[in-house]
Enzyme design. Sequence first.
Site, PDB file in Angstrom:
ATOM      1  CG  ASN A 292     -52.509  96.531  49.598  1.00 42.60           C
ATOM      2  OD1 ASN A 292     -53.486  95.798  49.597  1.00 42.60           O
ATOM      3  ND2 ASN A 292     -52.284  97.399  48.631  1.00 42.60           N
TER       4      ASN A 292
ATOM      5  CB  CYS B  50     -51.236  99.235  42.347  1.00 41.37           C
ATOM      6  SG  CYS B  50     -49.905  98.657  43.376  1.00 41.37           S
TER       7      CYS B  50
END
Length: 411
Positions: free
Chosen positions: A173, A347
């Site tokens: 990602n 995150c």
Amino acid sequence: MKKENNPSKVTKLTQNKEEGQTRIIFLDYVSGKPVDPRVLEAMNPYHREIFGNPSSLHIFGDPPVEAMEDARKKVADLIGAKDPKEIVFTSGATESNNLAIKGVAFRNQNKGKHIIISAIEHISILNITKYLEKFGFKTTRVGVDKYGTVELDKLEKQIKPETLLISINYANNEIGTIEPIKEISKIAHDQNISLHVDAVAAEGLIPIDVQKDGIDLLTLSSNDIYGPRGIGALYIKTGTMIEPIIHGGGQERGLRSGTEDIPGIVGLGKAAEIAKNEMEKDSTGIQKMRDRIINTVLGTIDHSYLNGHPTQRLPNNAHFRFDYIEGEAILLGLNMKGIAVSTGSACAAKRLEASHVLIATGLLKEEAHGSLELTLGKYNTEEDVDYFLEVLPQVIDRLRKLSPLTPKREE
Ligand code: PMP
């Protein structure tokens, strides 16, 4: 591209008024995506008109069941699953990763207590395996090469008789590197080990076929294919033994209890259908813009480098490193001009630590801190790219002039 769908027209995002600047460009699609209007439209009736509980035995129970099974089929179709029953709806990718890893670990611990993951897995995978250590499980993090590709010989060497699961992302990602999943599957299956794949970064961008790729468990998230947030799915190949982690009324064949979120499930189904039909067209357009960014940046900005694999990379990802300056400073400079980018995983953004992904590819901490991540999406336009390519060199130039690390030019 589809300008009429461009969500920036209706967004209330921090409109940057400085210097009369009102242009806002989103180049951080990996952190979140606007819901496709067609998805919202499909979901709408399920909030008020078709509100029944799928477990009800009366007439209000049937339409939501039909809608849910239709969505299950659409998700199965997107990833080439043999049977829609192999799809379990969850609240998102984190839950799917929990169900896959804890579920396989707890159910099959009589076989062994060893799990292999890659050194560049998402933080949810890292933390699930850390948690499992409390129950006596051991995890090996297998290394990647300088491009972020899992090293197959190292992976093979880490396998022990007690290894019960390998978990590797389909593509990363952060740096966008696509992993050799078919080869990894062969290594796992030759030793009778299950393979879990987190496909969040790759879904909707490149074709995924769980049967051809040889995947036993696959994590999907709805928002990453322009569906609503708070919903996801786990593909569980028939025959894969798994223990539920949420207990209750026995919904989702006992694997995920809790009254189903029908509007969310319908939204995920619609998003999966659109992704399947439009992925090729959208990804071609996205890649063209992305390639223009990569070629122009590397070709015109001195001391700039591409992180991740030069070709085996997701079509939406451009990840750069710039000498002498910090990624956060570039991010803030671009933000002042209305351009949203990232320096790594959203995150982990608040921790301001060097990315474990970049460190695993062999970058020094200071090199990792000089990195900038762009992820494009289907609502970006060539004009967005023009503006970004106009502003970025100005920001870099200004920061380098201020940086004590920049070598002084000889007079
Ligand atoms: N896996 C990957 C690869 C991710 O990028 C993310 C975050 N988008 C997750 C899992 C977790 O997703 P969520 O926070 O939606 O549960």
